[in-house]
Scaffold this active site. Structure first.
Site, PDB file in Angstrom:
ATOM      1  N   GLU A  81       0.807  -1.217   0.000  1.00 34.47           N
ATOM      2  CA  GLU A  81       0.000   0.000   0.000  1.00 34.47           C
ATOM      3  C   GLU A  81       0.844   1.274   0.000  1.00 34.47           C
ATOM      4  O   GLU A  81       0.332   2.363  -0.282  1.00 34.47           O
ATOM      5  CB  GLU A  81      -0.928   0.015   1.221  1.00 34.47           C
ATOM      6  N   GLU A 112       7.198 -22.061   7.999  1.00 33.49           N
ATOM      7  CA  GLU A 112       7.525 -21.227   9.156  1.00 33.49           C
ATOM      8  C   GLU A 112       8.574 -21.865  10.062  1.00 33.49           C
ATOM      9  O   GLU A 112       9.149 -21.197  10.923  1.00 33.49           O
ATOM     10  CB  GLU A 112       6.268 -20.905   9.959  1.00 33.49           C
TER      11      GLU A 112
END
Length: 270
Positions: A81, A112
């Protein structure tokens, strides 16, 4: 002190499947109301980290978010953004997720748990000592993130973290930890809920405060935003109108000529 994952403690609500839709929504909302208050308690930590990010960016540095699952996706969201909102280059703020871009949409098994991949991922961006790396992990125990920050520390790169448990292994590794303790989730262990909301709020604050400090906002307006659709062009025209008190048509002509709100205003005034 014994480390306790409050994010994974049992919900204070029982028999969720017996609740009506109204009860479910009301109880979730009541839990969500507590999140901004938890963020408020972390403001001193946030201030220290943001000040360091601004300092490094003024030296030509960049900001990196690393995370797995929901945490990784939130980092990517915030990073993506920044160019349209503040007109900065796409490589100034970067989001990296364990398992690569395919993990944005679908979980990648054991990604992970990989303790070497985060540093490999960062090195693809030629990470250096002007940069800042923020690890995001609700639990504060994600191996990918912890190991990534450890390697950054070894290489004299500034590290921060966003976690929702106090005294986590991740917080102990990060030079500038942010701990937003939101407590047990409505659905036990579902850290995409309150923890995810807390992380999003913190990320909003980090990127927005940093960009304002770097001069990417004038007054309260996004004068460097990218004009990528008709709605944003119209918004830009109205910003120019309000700033220099000219007609819509005149402002539109300026924007078409100069290509940005800031350039339109600056050239008109000069």
């Amino acid at each position: 002190m014994t480390f306790i994952k409050t994010t994974e403690q049992s919900s204070k609500y029982e028999h969720l499947e017996k609740m009506s839709v109204q009860e479910l929504l009301s109880n979730i909302n009541n839990e969500d109301k507590t999140v901004p208050l938890a963020v408020e308690k972390a403001l001193p930590q946030l201030e220290t980290l943001v000040s360091k990010v601004v300092e490094k960016m003024k030296l030509g540095g960049r900001l990196f978010y690393i995370g797995a699952g929901t945490s990784g996706r939130l980092g990517i969201l915030d990073a993506s953004e920044c160019p349209p909102t503040f007109g900065v280059s796409a490589d100034l703020v970067n989001g990296i997720i364990a398992g690569g871009d395919k993990a944005i949409r679908k979980a990648v098994e054991n990604a992970e748990d990989n303790t070497t991949q985060a540093w490999i991922d960062l090195c693809e961006f030629d990470i250096n000592t002007n940069d800042v790396v923020i690890g995001i992990a609700a639990s504060g125990t994600t191996p990918y993130v912890i190991a990534g920050l450890e390697k950054c520390n070894e290489n004299n790169i500034v590290t921060g973290c966003i976690t929702c448990n106090e005294g986590s292994p991740l917080s102990k590794v990060a030079q500038f930890p942010i701990e937003v303790v939101v407590g047990p989730e409505f659905v036990t262990g579902s850290s995409r809920m309150k923890a995810g909301t807390a992380q999003k709020l913190v990320l909003n604050m980090i990127s927005t405060a940093t960009m304002i400090q770097l001069g990417k906002v004038k007054g309260n307006k996004m004068v460097d935003m990218q004009l990528t659709n008709d709605k944003l062009v119209d918004r830009g025209v109205k910003m120019i109108m309000n700033e220099i008190h000219i007609s819509y048509e005149e402002a539109s002509e300026l924007l078409e000529k100069y290509g940005s709100v800031r350039a339109s205003i600056t050239n008109f005034k000069s």
